[in-house]
Design an enzyme around this catalytic site. Structure first.
Site, PDB file in Angstrom:
ATOM      1  N   ASP A 111       0.904  -1.171  -0.102  1.00 12.96           N
ATOM      2  CA  ASP A 111      -0.182  -0.124   0.060  1.00 12.96           C
ATOM      3  C   ASP A 111       0.816   1.353   0.166  1.00 12.96           C
ATOM      4  OD1 ASP A 111      -1.703   2.018   0.456  1.00 12.96           O
ATOM      5  OD2 ASP A 111      -2.463   1.566   2.589  1.00 12.96           O
TER       6      ASP A 111
ATOM      7  N   LYS B 165       2.731  11.743  -3.529  1.00 16.21           N
ATOM      8  CA  LYS B 165       1.872  11.016  -4.428  1.00 16.21           C
ATOM      9  C   LYS B 165       0.940  11.694  -4.961  1.00 16.21           C
ATOM     10  CE  LYS B 165      -1.383   6.936  -3.655  1.00 16.21           C
ATOM     11  NZ  LYS B 165      -1.906   6.147  -2.755  1.00 16.21           N
TER      12      LYS B 165
ATOM     13  N   GLU C 196      -7.183   0.385  -4.207  1.00 18.49           N
ATOM     14  CA  GLU C 196      -7.081   0.456  -2.690  1.00 18.49           C
ATOM     15  C   GLU C 196      -8.506   0.062  -2.164  1.00 18.49           C
ATOM     16  OE1 GLU C 196      -5.562   4.483  -1.880  1.00 18.49           O
ATOM     17  OE2 GLU C 196      -3.678   3.649  -2.642  1.00 18.49           O
TER      18      GLU C 196
ATOM     19  N   ASP D 223     -12.904   4.841   2.209  1.00 22.77           N
ATOM     20  CA  ASP D 223     -11.568   4.579   2.214  1.00 22.77           C
ATOM     21  C   ASP D 223     -11.122   6.148   2.171  1.00 22.77           C
ATOM     22  OD1 ASP D 223      -8.807   4.389   2.144  1.00 22.77           O
ATOM     23  OD2 ASP D 223      -8.726   3.268   0.239  1.00 22.77           O
TER      24      ASP D 223
END
Lengths: 155, 570
Positions: free
Chosen positions: B7, B66, B139, B161
């Site tokens: 992850d 990211k 994810e 999430d």
């Protein structure tokens, strides 16, 4: 490839070749086929792609209707005049709307009309009648697509 | 075959793998499961994780890179691919040292509605880090997988999430080991980091600190203090922390009311997205909501989600680990050819072509199951036109200019014909990784062209090759070398590292470490690997504790010497 694409989607999923498809049965058949492919070992991407295309075509009312009519060898004609006028008026109504709230309300009404038309199609067995109503559905749907995008795009 | 799930998060990263049928999470820094996705550089050499935040000699640490994935934006001369590659190399090295096996392949997770460019960039980062990507998975899908396997449930479930940088919401149908994604949506610029910023802003204002005068490191410290207050608020109604800037102490505070105020807008946005996804999924009720991502640890978020969905909330799997665990399960499933586990994911964002006039011709709609191929026919609009230009875009907006541009390509060499005669077919394919392949050909004559979509703004192929070559030259460990050699090198490196560290340690830790280091170098000479592994763990724990102390000292504004004194008094 050509041979794969000529497979009849309804037969492939083992459901009756009708617009009035049992969506739960279709999904179940789709999942079973997925599982089968998966269980056969190294998954063939082309086969999975075919499976996904077939499922997508039959699970969406527009592509399902188009596919069904194509199988019956029926060309989709122009809309009946009466319906065409109604749709034209709807379009004018929408273009005159001033704010997002009204557009959202319009969208809800149009979604309902869309659903009702789909129900009506499911109950229509006469093919030429079916083709006419399907034209209306297709119009509502592309109109709806535009309305949805407009509502989605506001900020 | 050793395969892992990674992850690669905006704020933290986690690695998991399957051992004897059970998921295991790689522990770092003495018992922690997350590695901060933070990199700093000393003389060009990357330092990753907690150390990157602490190392005083390094460049300012790079956070949340990211968020820049798929863009060519650089921070301190580095773009997101390079920084992510450094994080991945670090995770690879740590995992291999911990587990004692070379990683053969990995599944890396990405936010569900990461664009094609962002996915490609993630793959590039992995290949620079020398990691073979088995697959990229979304994810929330990974979180659902971990949940479904753990609970063995059938039904329709949603995954909420909410991480440090991104928000994703997916609806899945779970039937006997089949995980079918029905719809997904999210926002790449919506995460807990934004709340930390607001907390810091509030305290700057309240304390009369002029933000413009702060150095990069001062800003980072302020955000860390804010983040820590946010995480600690669950237990009480208000939290105070000291923030030191320019030799002065400031009292930073956060109350439950303030947090609610700062988080409200972001949470409302997550609920708007969720509502849209539920609509897209065309289902009327869900059997539960699975929580993932660090933000869902917040009691406030939990409460709002529970009230909004009015259904069972599943939060018993660690929301910080659940995505990596799901990725590990899927990786293991692929490698062991597990027939009872099947994942059907979807295209997260609509793909289309810009038409004359700037509108978008939508070719693959969002939430279409993958892999998929769609074709469209185009033609020329002028007599004797010999080429057609296409621009591929991704997004839900009506106009191409509002969508993300993925690629531009031209099919040329069409023989002169009257307008409307040539039949140009454009084929869009999306593979199981969610990556796009394009093909265009003229049907009557068979002129064809295959287009690979590369981040137009990311790394070129030449750049990739040069970075890869460097990575190989720098590789200290030959892939062929055995587990023992890996451990040995790791330990030698560790001994060197400890040499410089020893004097900084508080006395008690210093003595303990010195003794264990002596034993370790003996064990190394004897090549007693059981003993080596044992000693390594003990030393890592000492180091982990030391890092913790320093971090909390920094955050509460105490000097490290204060802590050492305190421990000496014990």
């Amino acid at each position: 490839m050509e041979c794969k694409e000529s497979r009849n989607y309804f037969e492939f999923f083992d459901v009756p070749a009708s617009f009035n498809v049992d969506e739960a049965a279709l999904t179940l058949a789709y999942l079973r086929k997925q599982q089968q492919l998966h269980a056969d070992g190294d998954v063939d991407d082309a086969e999975t792609t075919f499976l996904n295309s077939a499922y997508k075509t039959l699970s969406n009312p527009i592509s399902r209707g188009e596919y069904f009519l194509k199988l019956q060898g029926i060309d989709i004609d122009a809309m009946p005049t009466e319906a065409a006028i109604e749709m034209f008026e709807l379009r004018e109504q929408y273009d005159a709307l001033q704010n997002d709230e009204d557009r959202e309300h319009f969208q809800l009404e149009l979604e309902k009309k869309n659903e009702l038309t789909i129900e009506k199609l499911k109950e229509t067995s006469d093919l030429s009648e079916f083709a006419k109503i399907f034209c209306v559905l297709r119009f509502i749907n592309s109109f709806l697509e535009k309305v949805r995008t407009d509502v989605y795009s506001r900020d | 075959m050793f395969t892992v799930g990674i992850d690669l998060g905006t704020t933290t990263s986690v690695v998991a793998y399957i051992e004897d049928g059970a998921p295991k999470i790689v522990e770092v820094d003495g018992g922690k499961i997350t590695t901060p996705s933070v990199v700093s550089y000393v003389g060009g050499q990357p330092i990753v994780g907690r150390e990157a935040i602490l190392n005083g000699n390094s460049s300012a640490p790079l956070f949340s890179m990211k968020r820049l994935m798929g863009s060519d934006e650089k921070v301190a001369g580095k773009n997101a691919v390079e920084v992510s590659a450094d994080i991945l190399s670090h995770l690879k090295r740590i995992t291999e040292a911990k587990v004692g096996k070379q990683i053969d392949s990995a599944i890396i997770t990405v936010p569900a509605h990461f664009s094609d460019l962002q996915r490609t960039a993630t793959k590039q980062a992995a290949s620079i880090a020398g990691i073979k990507v088995l697959r990229l998975i979304n994810e929330p899908t990974a979180a659902a997988l971990a949940f479904g396997i753990d609970k063995n449930k059938n039904g329709v479930f949603a995954v909420y999430d909410f991480g440090g940088g991104t928000f994703d919401f997916s609806v899945l149908r779970l039937v006997d080991g089949i995980f079918q994604v029905l719809a997904t949506g999210g926002d790449n610029y919506l995460g807990g980091d934004d709340i930390d910023n607001k907390i810091a802003e509030y305290n700057f204002q309240k304390q009369g600190i002029n933000k413009k005068e702060l150095s990069e490191k001062d800003m980072i410290a302020a955000h860390l203090v804010s983040k820590l207050m946010k995480e600690q608020l669950g237990e009480s109604d208000s939290v105070h922390k000291k923030y030191i800037y320019d030799g002065q102490e400031f009292d930073f505070e956060l109350t439950a009311d303030l947090l609610e105020k700062f988080a409200e807008e972001l949470i409302r946005k997550t609920l708007d997205i969720s509502t849209q996804v539920l609509k897209d999924a065309k289902i009327h009720s869900i059997d539960g909501v699975v929580l993932a991502g660090g933000m869902t640890k917040s009691p406030l978020v939990k409460r709002v989600v529970r009230d909004f969905f009015k259904t069972q909330i599943y939060d018993d799997l660690n929301p910080e680990a659940v995505v990596a665990v799901g990725a590990a399960i899927q990786a293991d499933g692929i490698v062991t050819k597990n027939k009872n586990l099947l994942l059907i994911d979807v295209v997260p964002l609509t793909l289309g072509i810009e038409t004359v006039g700037g509108a978008v011709d939508k070719i693959i709609h969002r939430n279409t199951p993958i892999p998929i191929v769609e074709k469209r026919e185009y033609t020329t609009y002028q007599d004797n036109q010999t080429g057609i230009k296409f621009r591929v875009v991704q997004g839900e907006r009506a106009l191409a200019k509002d969508c993300r541009s993925l690629a531009t390509f031209e099919l040329s060499g069409i023989p002169p014909m009257p307008a409307g005669m040539p039949r140009v077919i454009v084929e869009f394919g999306v593979d199981v990784n969610g990556l796009l392949n394009l093909k265009a050909y003229e049907k009557t004559l068979g002129i064809s062209q295959t287009i690979t979509v590369e981040p137009s703004s990311g790394l070129s192929n030449d750049e990739m090759i040069s970075i890869l070559q460097k990575a190989f030259e720098n590789a200290e460990v030959d892939a062929e070398k055995s587990k023992e050699i890996t451990i040995q090198i790791e330990c030698e490196r560790m001994l060197k590292f400890w040499d410089s560290l020893l004097n900084d340690l508080p006395e008690q830790a210093h003595n303990e470490a010195e003794q264990k280091l002596g034993e370790l170098s003996n064990a190394l000479k004897k090549k007693d690997f059981t003993e080596i592994v044992k000693l390594k763990t003990i030393l890592e724990n000492i180091y982990g504790q030391y890092l913790d102390d320093i971090i909390s000292a920094r955050l509460s504004g105490k000097a490290i010497s204060d802590i050492q004194e305190k421990q000496l008094c014990k």
